[in-house]
Design a protein around this motif. Structure first.
Motif, PDB file in Angstrom:
ATOM      1  N   VAL A   1      28.557  74.697  80.858  1.00  0.00           N
ATOM      2  CA  VAL A   1      28.660  73.396  81.507  1.00  0.00           C
ATOM      3  C   VAL A   1      28.386  73.615  82.982  1.00  0.00           C
ATOM      4  N   MET A   2      27.505  72.811  83.524  1.00  0.00           N
ATOM      5  CA  MET A   2      27.225  72.905  84.949  1.00  0.00           C
ATOM      6  C   MET A   2      27.743  71.625  85.579  1.00  0.00           C
ATOM      7  N   ARG A   3      28.733  71.789  86.435  1.00  0.00           N
ATOM      8  CA  ARG A   3      29.313  70.607  87.069  1.00  0.00           C
ATOM      9  C   ARG A   3      29.373  70.873  88.564  1.00  0.00           C
ATOM     10  N   ASN A   4      28.804  70.006  89.346  1.00  0.00           N
ATOM     11  CA  ASN A   4      28.769  70.166  90.804  1.00  0.00           C
ATOM     12  C   ASN A   4      28.334  71.577  91.207  1.00  0.00           C
ATOM     13  N   GLU A   5      27.238  72.012  90.662  1.00  0.00           N
ATOM     14  CA  GLU A   5      26.666  73.306  91.010  1.00  0.00           C
ATOM     15  C   GLU A   5      27.521  74.497  90.551  1.00  0.00           C
ATOM     16  N   GLU A   6      28.584  74.215  89.789  1.00  0.00           N
ATOM     17  CA  GLU A   6      29.422  75.323  89.344  1.00  0.00           C
ATOM     18  C   GLU A   6      29.303  75.444  87.827  1.00  0.00           C
ATOM     19  N   VAL A   7      29.277  76.695  87.346  1.00  0.00           N
ATOM     20  CA  VAL A   7      29.098  76.899  85.919  1.00  0.00           C
ATOM     21  C   VAL A   7      30.434  77.222  85.258  1.00  0.00           C
ATOM     22  N   PHE A   8      30.718  76.557  84.136  1.00  0.00           N
ATOM     23  CA  PHE A   8      31.908  76.846  83.340  1.00  0.00           C
ATOM     24  C   PHE A   8      31.476  77.318  81.960  1.00  0.00           C
ATOM     25  N   ILE A   9      32.268  78.189  81.372  1.00  0.00           N
ATOM     26  CA  ILE A   9      32.081  78.511  79.956  1.00  0.00           C
ATOM     27  C   ILE A   9      33.195  77.734  79.240  1.00  0.00           C
ATOM     28  N   PRO A  10      32.861  76.631  78.534  1.00  0.00           N
ATOM     29  CA  PRO A  10      33.905  75.734  78.025  1.00  0.00           C
ATOM     30  C   PRO A  10      34.707  76.347  76.865  1.00  0.00           C
ATOM     31  N   LYS A  11      36.012  76.176  76.915  1.00  0.00           N
ATOM     32  CA  LYS A  11      36.887  76.610  75.804  1.00  0.00           C
ATOM     33  C   LYS A  11      37.647  75.377  75.288  1.00  0.00           C
ATOM     34  N   GLY A  12      38.533  75.577  74.297  1.00  0.00           N
ATOM     35  CA  GLY A  12      39.175  74.495  73.545  1.00  0.00           C
ATOM     36  C   GLY A  12      39.652  73.285  74.315  1.00  0.00           C
ATOM     37  N   SER A  13      40.270  73.469  75.471  1.00  0.00           N
ATOM     38  CA  SER A  13      40.885  72.318  76.127  1.00  0.00           C
ATOM     39  C   SER A  13      39.958  71.630  77.111  1.00  0.00           C
ATOM     40  N   PHE A  14      38.700  72.062  77.155  1.00  0.00           N
ATOM     41  CA  PHE A  14      37.763  71.516  78.129  1.00  0.00           C
ATOM     42  C   PHE A  14      37.322  70.110  77.702  1.00  0.00           C
ATOM     43  N   THR A  15      37.141  69.212  78.657  1.00  0.00           N
ATOM     44  CA  THR A  15      36.549  67.899  78.327  1.00  0.00           C
ATOM     45  C   THR A  15      35.296  67.689  79.177  1.00  0.00           C
ATOM     46  N   PHE A  16      34.287  67.050  78.562  1.00  0.00           N
ATOM     47  CA  PHE A  16      33.034  66.800  79.272  1.00  0.00           C
ATOM     48  C   PHE A  16      33.107  65.504  80.054  1.00  0.00           C
ATOM     49  N   HIS A  17      32.479  65.482  81.212  1.00  0.00           N
ATOM     50  CA  HIS A  17      32.392  64.284  82.039  1.00  0.00           C
ATOM     51  C   HIS A  17      30.932  63.840  82.081  1.00  0.00           C
ATOM     52  N   PRO A  18      30.715  62.559  82.374  1.00  0.00           N
ATOM     53  CA  PRO A  18      29.330  62.141  82.583  1.00  0.00           C
ATOM     54  C   PRO A  18      28.720  62.934  83.731  1.00  0.00           C
ATOM     55  N   ASP A  19      27.425  63.162  83.634  1.00  0.00           N
ATOM     56  CA  ASP A  19      26.654  63.901  84.635  1.00  0.00           C
ATOM     57  C   ASP A  19      26.840  65.406  84.584  1.00  0.00           C
ATOM     58  N   ASP A  20      27.701  65.916  83.670  1.00  0.00           N
ATOM     59  CA  ASP A  20      27.689  67.359  83.444  1.00  0.00           C
ATOM     60  C   ASP A  20      26.353  67.724  82.796  1.00  0.00           C
ATOM     61  N   ILE A  21      25.885  68.941  83.085  1.00  0.00           N
ATOM     62  CA  ILE A  21      24.719  69.429  82.336  1.00  0.00           C
ATOM     63  C   ILE A  21      25.238  70.451  81.339  1.00  0.00           C
TER      64      ILE A  21
ATOM     65  N   LEU B   1      37.482  69.589  73.684  1.00  0.00           N
ATOM     66  CA  LEU B   1      36.466  70.307  72.941  1.00  0.00           C
ATOM     67  C   LEU B   1      36.941  70.667  71.541  1.00  0.00           C
ATOM     68  N   MET B   2      38.234  71.043  71.408  1.00  0.00           N
ATOM     69  CA  MET B   2      38.717  71.471  70.087  1.00  0.00           C
ATOM     70  C   MET B   2      38.708  70.307  69.095  1.00  0.00           C
ATOM     71  N   ASP B   3      38.952  69.080  69.611  1.00  0.00           N
ATOM     72  CA  ASP B   3      38.889  67.917  68.722  1.00  0.00           C
ATOM     73  C   ASP B   3      37.444  67.534  68.424  1.00  0.00           C
ATOM     74  N   LEU B   4      36.621  67.684  69.449  1.00  0.00           N
ATOM     75  CA  LEU B   4      35.221  67.326  69.323  1.00  0.00           C
ATOM     76  C   LEU B   4      34.534  68.174  68.261  1.00  0.00           C
ATOM     77  N   ASN B   5      34.849  69.481  68.280  1.00  0.00           N
ATOM     78  CA  ASN B   5      34.201  70.395  67.351  1.00  0.00           C
ATOM     79  C   ASN B   5      34.389  69.993  65.893  1.00  0.00           C
ATOM     80  N   LYS B   6      35.553  69.362  65.593  1.00  0.00           N
ATOM     81  CA  LYS B   6      35.805  68.961  64.206  1.00  0.00           C
ATOM     82  C   LYS B   6      34.862  67.860  63.765  1.00  0.00           C
ATOM     83  N   ASN B   7      34.419  67.026  64.726  1.00  0.00           N
ATOM     84  CA  ASN B   7      33.625  65.862  64.360  1.00  0.00           C
ATOM     85  C   ASN B   7      32.125  66.079  64.420  1.00  0.00           C
ATOM     86  N   LEU B   8      31.724  67.277  64.837  1.00  0.00           N
ATOM     87  CA  LEU B   8      30.285  67.486  65.009  1.00  0.00           C
ATOM     88  C   LEU B   8      29.573  67.469  63.659  1.00  0.00           C
TER      89      LEU B   8
END
Lengths: 451, 481
Positions: free
Chosen positions: A184-204, A168-175
């Motif tokens: 992020v909702m992944r497998n029915e679980e909710v995350f609040i994404p911070k710098g080291s988080f990476t998105f996977h396909p099928d995340d909401i 996420l921290m690298d991604l933010n630079k390119n936005l």
């Protein structure tokens, strides 16, 4: 909560019905005996006959104990006066429906000078919703906060998206624009994404930002390949006017087909830049003349459900990619959906829903320091609006120096009606409106976001 | 009609009836009297039947107006049938129709009795007999709504069918909260009556019995001579005032405590009620002074008590007003018709309907003189809507028709006219004592079973104000939809 609803029309009735099942104490004020009799028989609410702007009637309805006064009669002026008087008599919050286009640029004034907590314009809300449908066709849900200044768009990540598997921290630079990843909702679980988080396909993913920024973000994702450029609106109602304003701000080309000559002239006065066509929107020849087949989107907004349906069916048959139609009668919904038209708009329904959302947000925040609390993602996460008070631990400190809790995120700051999507160098100042995204049941006070 | 919803409501009502019988059982056990077994059997049977019925699945169907009305009238019938079992099983009242008469008389707060030797009845049964007044006064469905607010969909119909008056309103937005407030006012007023009676020197058990009879405006006493048996002016005055107060619309008490005590005295129904009570007392007192050897204070006490007891349709007695002159009896008979206020525990035609009737007559006369005059009838400054007006007129007409037919049936027993007529009036208005044979010192035991059955029907029709019962006789309501 104690809620007084003035006006028992479709919106008032829907609200009363829904809110009474949510265990609120409802009082309905209306002038019409039949409306009241129907409400009295079907809703567990108190019904009072009379003019909702009269002090005596409002006192009979125990206005001094009311938490919310909702004025949804047919008359804008009555609604406003009702709310002003209600506030003076002790109602804690007031909501007024104001739909006349003449007032549409004066909402800020209305809110501040008349102390209305919410001004709702059904046509404007409907047009905003239609614009969202046109703009973010791939979004699964769109929520708005801070008096509709900020949007949060939820969408499903595809494996081809350029945001997959990047920290996420690298991604933010390119936005390309100023947006923030909130949930992020992944497998029915909710995350609040911070710098080291990476998105996977099928995340909401939920992204928050101003409408234009989000639009640019979607362009960056490459999701806009089938985004509408040419829009035809059938029917020159108030909704059409608001919609045209929004769409033109988004640089789309808009044509309006209207059957009434005088209305066409009026539209031309208001929408000087727009192509107004005098013709019958249900007439296939008129539609063909306007190149319906090369249009990206048709919005049918006449006052008659049946006409909207006919125009939409023809457009659908001609292969128009997005067909949106207004339907007032809720009982038509299933039939219309069965015909393959699933983008249905019902202004009254939207109004009722938005007021409901406001009431629930107030109700959620009762007893805690939050001003409004919205539940999102199946109640698994919350978006809370606070007004910042002076605090040596929080205000005037750079956000990167604040030690925030793991599951809390400062998503936006509203300062003098300006939106700041914060990065590490921004600060919270006193009186700022701060929007915080957290997991459910996490915070009750702004200071609690600190670890 | 959706019979499942009706049966479910019936189940809830029966279950609560069994709970409400428990205090009587405790008294029986305390006295170790012979009716313990009867209570145990009834409580178990009623509770079992109630629980069985509550298990019915309603498939999410909503209660509509016909289900609401049918549920109320059937509940009252079922409640009476089960409530009469303790009297019958214990053998205290050997004939079943008599036991049913006594119970219906209790629940409908009539107070007409067929028991000849009341003072020999065991205390458990006496308590149950009077407790039915208290339950029936405010209404058992209102009671269940206070406890379980979500009685399926649209409970407003239940309240409308059970509460007396042409258009019973809610006090607060939620119907459950309204019912709670009504029961809190009712319980508090009953408690005050009990305490006042104890202070005035009535034995504790007797105080409970008579307070229940007063609160529900019922009139069952445990003494053959009714209140007169205590020979205490203090007790008589307490009950006079208490009866009068229980005949006032309970929403006025709510308004009184909430803020606007001024609005209470502006209430037209309340003013009419006070007016006819005061006028009644004055003209009767002039007429009956010779009967009391010109002792004014005694005459006032007995007259005030008698007017209060008959106008609120309670039916207690301190003296045998059957011995009074014919003029007084006629005035009393008129007051029996008028009855108490709507929204009170009292019966009768109700002050509000009398008010509307008088106003209609006045405007009709004016209209004849000024054929082009336009006027809508107003109560408390608010125009009455035509539907309400029509329903009041239909009510009054139906009421007269039912009285006429009932008098014809009861007259088969060949009693004198005043006995026959006042028996019907005393039962349909839920008063209890009438004149002559059924006077305050008389009894209903002499009537045939057919007459008793007619009077039972009259009591329930009077308590539920005609329409909910009449609706049961419409074949359409029994069709499945």
């Amino acid at each position: 909560m104690k809620i007084i609803i003035v006006g028992g029309g479709k919106v008032g009735y829907t609200l009363a019905q829904q809110l009474s099942t949510e265990d609120h104490n409802i009082t309905i004020v209306d002038n019409d005996d039949d409306v009241l009799a129907h409400a009295d028989e079907t809703i567990d609410a108190m019904c009072i006959k009379g003019n909702g702007a009269s002090v005596e009637i409002l006192k009979t309805a125990s206005i001094n104990e009311a938490d919310i006064l909702i004025a949804v009669t047919d008359s804008d002026e009555l609604n406003m006066i009702c709310c002003v008087i209600g506030k003076k008599l002790g109602a804690k919050h007031t909501v007024a429906r104001v739909r006349n286009t003449d007032y549409s640029n004066e909402y800020k004034m209305l809110r501040e000078e008349l102390e209305l907590d919410m001004v709702i314009n059904p046509e404007m809300e409907a047009s905003a919703e239609i614009a969202q449908m046109i703009q973010f066709p791939s979004a699964t849900d769109v929520e708005t906060f801070a008096n509709n200044l900020i949007e949060m768009v939820e969408f499903r990540v595809l494996s081809t998206d350029p945001i997959v598997n990047i920290k996420l921290m690298d991604l933010n630079k390119n936005l390309p624009s100023n947006v923030l990843f909130c949930t992020v909702m992944r497998n029915e679980e909710v995350f609040i994404p911070k710098g080291s988080f990476t998105f996977h396909p099928d995340d909401i993913i939920g992204v928050i930002g101003e409408r234009n920024s989000i639009s640019r973000f979607f362009k960056f994702l490459g999701r806009n390949s089938h985004k509408a450029k040419k829009v035809i609106i059938i029917g020159g109602s108030r909704t059409s006017i608001y919609l045209t304003w929004i769409l033109q701000e988004m640089d789309l080309s808009v044509k309006i087909i209207e059957i009434n000559k005088e209305r066409c002239l009026l539209l031309n006065d208001i929408l000087t830049e727009t192509l107004i066509i005098h013709g019958d929107g249900t007439d296939q020849e008129v539609l063909d003349n306007e190149n319906i087949e090369s249009t990206d989107c048709i919005v049918a907004l006449t006052d008659r459900d049946e006409e909207n349906l006919i125009s939409s069916l023809y457009a659908h048959q001609c292969g128009v990619p997005k067909v949106i139609l207004k339907i007032n009668r809720q009982s038509y919904f299933p039939i219309v959906k069965k015909l393959g038209l699933d983008s249905i708009i019902s202004p009254k329904f939207i109004t009722a829903n938005n007021i409901l959302r406001f009431v629930r947000a107030l109700n959620n925040s009762q007893g805690i320091a939050v001003e409004k609390l919205y539940k999102i993602l199946d109640n698994k996460a919350e978006v809370a609006e606070f007004t910042a008070k002076h605090s040596p631990m929080l205000t005037d400190i750079k956000l990167q120096d604040l030690n925030l809790k793991k599951d809390a995120l400062i998503a936006a700051i509203v300062r003098n009606k300006n939106i700041i999507i914060p990065n590490g160098n921004d600060v919270i100042k006193e009186h700022d409106k701060v929007i915080v995204v957290t997991k459910t049941g996490f915070i009750t006070d702004l200071n609690e976001i600190l670890a | 009609m959706n019979i499942k919803i009706v049966l479910k409501v019936l189940g809830i009502v029966l279950f609560w009836e069994s709970v409400l019988m428990i205090p009587s059982l405790i008294i029986s056990i305390f006295d170790s009297s012979y009716e313990i077994q009867a209570f145990v059997v009834t409580i178990i049977a009623t509770a079992a039947l109630g629980l069985l019925l509550t298990r019915i699945k309603t498939n999410g169907n909503e209660m509509r107006i016909k289900e609401g009305y049918a549920a109320v009238s059937l509940s009252w019938i079922a409640m009476s049938i089960m409530g009469s079992l303790p009297f019958f099983i214990s053998g205290c009242i050997p004939s079943y129709i008599d036991a049913l008469f006594e119970t219906v008389s209790g629940f409908t707060t009539t107070g007409a009795s067929i028991v000849l030797n009341i003072e020999s009845m065991p205390r458990g049964l006496l308590f149950w007999r009077s407790f039915t007044h208290w339950i029936g006064g405010m209404g058992v469905l209102v009671f269940t709504m206070a406890l379980i607010p979500s009685l399926g969909g649209r409970p407003v119909f239940l309240m409308r069918a059970e509460s007396p008056g042409p258009s019973p309103g809610k006090l607060v937005p939620k119907i459950g909260d309204s019912s709670k407030i009504l029961y809190i006012i009712y319980t508090a007023m009953t408690a005050i009556t009990i305490i006042a009676l104890i202070i005035a020197g009535m034995p504790i058990f007797d105080s409970f019995i008579h307070a229940f009879g007063t609160a529900g405006t019922g009139g069952f006493s445990m003494k053959a001579l009714s209140i007169g048996a205590y020979n205490s002016p203090a007790i008589e005055w307490i009950i006079t005032v208490a009866m009068f107060l229980f005949g006032v619309n309970f929403s006025l008490y709510f308004a009184f405590f909430k803020n606007s005590w001024k609005s209470v005295f502006k209430n037209e129904e309340f003013r009419l009620y006070c007016t006819y009570v005061v006028i009644g007392v004055i003209i009767i007192i002039i007429n009956v002074l010779p009967n009391f050897n010109y002792d004014f204070s005694e005459a006032l006490r007995h007259t005030a008590f008698t007017v209060s007891t008959l106008v609120t349709t309670t039916g207690y007695a301190t003296t045998d007003f059957n011995m009074w002159p014919m003029f007084s009896k006629s005035v009393l008979l008129t007051l029996m018709f008028f009855g108490a206020c709507a929204g009170s525990t009292g019966g009768g035609v109700k002050s509000i309907r009398v008010l509307v009737l008088f106003k209609s007559i006045y405007y009709e006369i004016r209209h004849t003189i000024h054929p082009r005059s336009v006027h809508r009838i107003k109560v408390d400054g608010k125009s009455l809507n035509d539907d309400v007006l029509k329903s009041i007129m239909i009510f009054l007409l139906t009421y007269v028709v039912i009285v006429i037919f009932s008098v014809i049936i009861v007259s088969l027993d060949n009693f004198d006219f005043l006995t026959t007529f006042s028996a019907v009036i005393a039962n349909i208005n839920n008063i209890g004592p009438g004149f002559e044979l059924v006077g305050p010192m008389g009894n209903y035991a002499g009537f045939s079973n057919l007459s008793k059955f007619t009077l039972i029907t009259n009591m329930i029709i009077g308590r539920l104000e005609i329409i909910p019962i009449i609706i049961l006789f419409s074949p359409e309501i029994w069709k499945r939809n």
